[in-house]
Design a protein around this motif. Structure first.
Motif, PDB file in Angstrom:
ATOM      1  N   LEU A  36       0.668  -1.252   0.136  1.00 11.46           N
ATOM      2  CA  LEU A  36       0.294   0.199  -0.158  1.00 11.46           C
ATOM      3  C   LEU A  36       0.577   1.266   0.068  1.00 11.46           C
ATOM      4  CD1 LEU A  36      -3.089  -1.068   2.163  1.00 11.46           C
ATOM      5  CD2 LEU A  36      -2.967  -0.213  -0.012  1.00 11.46           C
ATOM      6  N   ASP A  37       2.018   0.994   0.627  1.00 18.07           N
ATOM      7  CA  ASP A  37       2.692   2.539   0.881  1.00 18.07           C
ATOM      8  C   ASP A  37       2.978   2.520  -0.636  1.00 18.07           C
ATOM      9  OD1 ASP A  37       2.697   2.662   3.018  1.00 18.07           O
ATOM     10  OD2 ASP A  37       4.437   1.701   3.934  1.00 18.07           O
ATOM     11  N   MET A  38       3.478   1.343  -1.317  1.00 19.39           N
ATOM     12  CA  MET A  38       3.971   1.805  -2.723  1.00 19.39           C
ATOM     13  C   MET A  38       3.268   2.305  -4.034  1.00 19.39           C
ATOM     14  SD  MET A  38       5.554  -1.382  -4.992  1.00 19.39           S
ATOM     15  CE  MET A  38       4.110  -2.502  -5.491  1.00 19.39           C
ATOM     16  N   GLY A  39       1.925   1.686  -3.171  1.00 17.92           N
ATOM     17  CA  GLY A  39       1.028   1.999  -4.474  1.00 17.92           C
ATOM     18  C   GLY A  39       0.531   4.078  -4.142  1.00 17.92           C
ATOM     19  N   LEU A  40       0.706   4.286  -2.204  1.00 17.21           N
ATOM     20  CA  LEU A  40       0.211   5.324  -2.983  1.00 17.21           C
ATOM     21  C   LEU A  40       1.517   5.939  -2.828  1.00 17.21           C
ATOM     22  CD1 LEU A  40      -1.504   7.399  -1.001  1.00 17.21           C
ATOM     23  CD2 LEU A  40      -0.278   6.840   1.233  1.00 17.21           C
ATOM     24  N   GLY A  41       2.720   5.530  -2.589  1.00 11.31           N
ATOM     25  CA  GLY A  41       3.279   6.643  -3.344  1.00 11.31           C
ATOM     26  C   GLY A  41       3.992   7.076  -4.823  1.00 11.31           C
ATOM     27  N   ALA A  42       2.544   6.248  -5.702  1.00  9.73           N
ATOM     28  CA  ALA A  42       2.907   5.777  -7.523  1.00  9.73           C
ATOM     29  C   ALA A  42       1.634   7.003  -7.657  1.00  9.73           C
ATOM     30  CB  ALA A  42       2.406   4.657  -7.673  1.00  9.73           C
ATOM     31  N   ILE A  43       1.003   7.384  -6.374  1.00 11.54           N
ATOM     32  CA  ILE A  43      -0.357   8.036  -6.956  1.00 11.54           C
ATOM     33  C   ILE A  43      -0.446   9.558  -6.473  1.00 11.54           C
ATOM     34  CG2 ILE A  43      -2.858   8.986  -5.951  1.00 11.54           C
ATOM     35  CD1 ILE A  43      -2.901   5.511  -5.862  1.00 11.54           C
ATOM     36  N   LEU A  44       1.173   9.893  -5.466  1.00 10.27           N
ATOM     37  CA  LEU A  44       1.494  11.255  -5.093  1.00 10.27           C
ATOM     38  C   LEU A  44       3.008  11.376  -5.299  1.00 10.27           C
ATOM     39  CD1 LEU A  44       0.846  10.000  -1.203  1.00 10.27           C
ATOM     40  CD2 LEU A  44      -0.375  11.778  -2.265  1.00 10.27           C
ATOM     41  N   GLY A  45       3.566  10.159  -5.997  1.00 13.56           N
ATOM     42  CA  GLY A  45       4.496  10.591  -6.790  1.00 13.56           C
ATOM     43  C   GLY A  45       5.362  11.391  -5.945  1.00 13.56           C
ATOM     44  N   GLY A  46       5.758  10.328  -5.049  1.00 15.77           N
ATOM     45  CA  GLY A  46       6.925  10.851  -3.771  1.00 15.77           C
ATOM     46  C   GLY A  46       6.149   9.928  -2.042  1.00 15.77           C
ATOM     47  N   PRO A  48       4.304   9.614   0.799  1.00 19.11           N
ATOM     48  CA  PRO A  48       3.564  10.908   1.618  1.00 19.11           C
ATOM     49  C   PRO A  48       3.855  11.554   2.815  1.00 19.11           C
ATOM     50  CG  PRO A  48       3.620   8.562   2.113  1.00 19.11           C
ATOM     51  CD  PRO A  48       4.401   8.618   1.164  1.00 19.11           C
ATOM     52  N   ASN A  49       2.469  12.527   3.082  1.00 26.75           N
ATOM     53  CA  ASN A  49       2.675  13.823   4.366  1.00 26.75           C
ATOM     54  C   ASN A  49       1.417  12.987   4.952  1.00 26.75           C
ATOM     55  OD1 ASN A  49       0.722  15.202   2.999  1.00 26.75           O
ATOM     56  ND2 ASN A  49       2.277  16.868   2.034  1.00 26.75           N
ATOM     57  N   ALA A  50       1.670  13.874   5.917  1.00 26.39           N
ATOM     58  CA  ALA A  50       0.753  13.642   6.713  1.00 26.39           C
ATOM     59  C   ALA A  50      -0.904  13.746   6.595  1.00 26.39           C
ATOM     60  CB  ALA A  50       0.962  14.876   8.597  1.00 26.39           C
ATOM     61  N   ALA A  51      -1.133  14.238   5.960  1.00 19.02           N
ATOM     62  CA  ALA A  51      -2.157  14.953   4.922  1.00 19.02           C
ATOM     63  C   ALA A  51      -2.825  13.759   4.254  1.00 19.02           C
ATOM     64  CB  ALA A  51      -2.761  15.873   4.258  1.00 19.02           C
ATOM     65  N   PRO A 199      -7.684  15.253  -0.362  1.00 16.91           N
ATOM     66  CA  PRO A 199      -8.215  14.290  -1.088  1.00 16.91           C
ATOM     67  C   PRO A 199      -6.528  14.015  -1.867  1.00 16.91           C
ATOM     68  CG  PRO A 199      -9.634  16.481  -1.693  1.00 16.91           C
ATOM     69  CD  PRO A 199      -8.153  16.707  -0.188  1.00 16.91           C
ATOM     70  N   LEU A 200      -6.816  12.577  -2.234  1.00 13.89           N
ATOM     71  CA  LEU A 200      -5.342  12.289  -3.532  1.00 13.89           C
ATOM     72  C   LEU A 200      -5.529  12.880  -4.555  1.00 13.89           C
ATOM     73  CD1 LEU A 200      -5.263   8.821  -2.547  1.00 13.89           C
ATOM     74  CD2 LEU A 200      -4.406  10.409  -1.252  1.00 13.89           C
ATOM     75  N   PRO A 201      -4.221  13.054  -5.080  1.00 16.75           N
ATOM     76  CA  PRO A 201      -4.271  14.053  -6.323  1.00 16.75           C
ATOM     77  C   PRO A 201      -4.046  13.072  -7.606  1.00 16.75           C
ATOM     78  CG  PRO A 201      -1.730  13.849  -5.542  1.00 16.75           C
ATOM     79  CD  PRO A 201      -2.569  13.337  -4.177  1.00 16.75           C
ATOM     80  N   ARG A 202      -5.465  11.839  -7.587  1.00 16.30           N
ATOM     81  CA  ARG A 202      -5.329  10.848  -8.130  1.00 16.30           C
ATOM     82  C   ARG A 202      -4.768  11.285 -10.193  1.00 16.30           C
ATOM     83  NH1 ARG A 202      -8.260   7.190  -4.635  1.00 16.30           N
ATOM     84  NH2 ARG A 202      -7.657   5.405  -6.561  1.00 16.30           N
ATOM     85  N   ILE A 203      -4.603  10.250 -10.728  1.00 23.39           N
ATOM     86  CA  ILE A 203      -3.925  10.217 -11.907  1.00 23.39           C
ATOM     87  C   ILE A 203      -4.033   8.924 -12.861  1.00 23.39           C
ATOM     88  CG2 ILE A 203      -2.128  10.675 -13.907  1.00 23.39           C
ATOM     89  CD1 ILE A 203      -0.578  12.480 -12.757  1.00 23.39           C
ATOM     90  N   SER A 204      -5.395   9.120 -13.688  1.00 25.24           N
ATOM     91  CA  SER A 204      -5.749   7.845 -14.320  1.00 25.24           C
ATOM     92  C   SER A 204      -5.147   7.926 -15.504  1.00 25.24           C
ATOM     93  CB  SER A 204      -7.098   7.353 -13.999  1.00 25.24           C
ATOM     94  OG  SER A 204      -7.846   6.629 -15.504  1.00 25.24           O
ATOM     95  N   LEU A 205      -4.841   6.872 -16.822  1.00 23.66           N
ATOM     96  CA  LEU A 205      -4.396   6.350 -17.975  1.00 23.66           C
ATOM     97  C   LEU A 205      -5.540   6.947 -18.592  1.00 23.66           C
ATOM     98  CD1 LEU A 205      -1.930   3.725 -17.956  1.00 23.66           C
ATOM     99  CD2 LEU A 205      -1.560   6.207 -17.752  1.00 23.66           C
ATOM    100  N   ASP A 206      -6.878   6.550 -18.148  1.00 20.55           N
ATOM    101  CA  ASP A 206      -8.234   6.677 -18.804  1.00 20.55           C
ATOM    102  C   ASP A 206      -8.170   7.947 -18.675  1.00 20.55           C
ATOM    103  OD1 ASP A 206      -8.558   3.814 -19.233  1.00 20.55           O
ATOM    104  OD2 ASP A 206      -9.210   3.933 -16.311  1.00 20.55           O
ATOM    105  N   SER A 207      -8.097   9.017 -17.996  1.00 18.36           N
ATOM    106  CA  SER A 207      -8.327  10.538 -17.889  1.00 18.36           C
ATOM    107  C   SER A 207      -7.561  11.384 -17.539  1.00 18.36           C
ATOM    108  CB  SER A 207      -9.164  11.089 -16.949  1.00 18.36           C
ATOM    109  OG  SER A 207      -9.373  10.959 -14.946  1.00 18.36           O
TER     110      SER A 207
END
Length: 229
Positions: A36-46, A48-51, A199-207
């Motif tokens: 989960l840390d790896m997946g969250l890091g991929a979404i954030l690009g680094g 995660p901070n406290a938020a 909110p997470l800065p979500r990036i999807s390949l579909d959008s």
């Protein structure tokens, strides 16, 4: 992957910190912290901070509510049990200790395993704990929280076919195997109220945005050096 064996037995009498046997009907949460840390890091690009770190009190309340719903459906009292599985790197105990203690104060058990090599992970231990509760005859439901839990798919679908309520908790960007399954229920982690402060800065390949988006690697390229046979 090994399939479920109803005759599977566990000899934990002499295991240090062995899991306590369950005697009550159980909704089991298995939290795959490294993945989960790896997946969250991929979404954030680094990192995660406290938020953007998940709040385990919110996850605990969500799990308790699910256990209540399952109790109503099954006509029996179902207890919630939650365990976080994690690796501890050499020299990293002091850094991870406050987090582990905070989890235990919330009501989560923690299974911690030394990170000896890049290939050392906790997947086998998570599967073993699921099988343990299944063999004890108490497993009414299981929630596997993992950004990419495809290693669990066969076992989870077998459990679902037996009538166990199975939910995969993760990020939809990484869980097509679960969202397309006819047997598994999928919940995006961000759908749980209060899990993230922002909110997470979500990036999807579909959008994708018109300007494009950077998608960071799941692990450093240097990890290939330690994985050569």
């Amino acid at each position: 992957m090994e399939t479920l064996d109803p005759s599977f037995e566990f000899d934990t009498a002499f295991a240090p910190g062995a899991a306590i046997p369950a005697t009550k009907d159980t909704l089991l949460l298995i939290w795959d912290a490294p993945n989960l840390d790896m997946g969250l890091g991929a979404i954030l690009g680094g990192r995660p901070n406290a938020a953007h770190r998940p709040r385990f009190d919110a996850i605990g309340r969500w799990l308790l509510a699910r256990a209540g719903e399952l109790s109503h459906q099954r006509g029996t009292r179902v207890e919630a049990e939650a365990t976080v599985f994690t690796n501890v790197t050499s020299g990293g105990a002091d850094n991870v200790r406050p987090w582990v203690e905070a989890l235990r104060n919330v009501g989560f058990a923690v299974f911690a395993k030394p990170k000896k090599t890049e290939e050392t992970d906790v997947d086998p231990d998570m599967l073993e704990h699921i099988r343990r509760r299944h063999a004890e005859g108490v497993l009414q439901g299981v929630v596997v929280a993992s950004a990419d839990g495809q290693n669990f798919r066969e076992t989870l679908e077998e459990l679902a076919a037996e009538g166990v309520a199975v939910t995969v908790l993760g990020f939809h960007e990484h869980a097509s195997w679960a969202t397309t399954s006819e047997l598994l229920n999928f919940v995006d982690l961000e759908e749980i109220p209060g899990v993230f402060r922002e909110p997470l800065p979500r990036i999807s390949l579909d959008s994708l945005p018109e300007s494009g988006a950077w998608l960071q690697p799941f692990r450093p390229l240097s990890a290939l050096l330690s994985s050569r046979s």
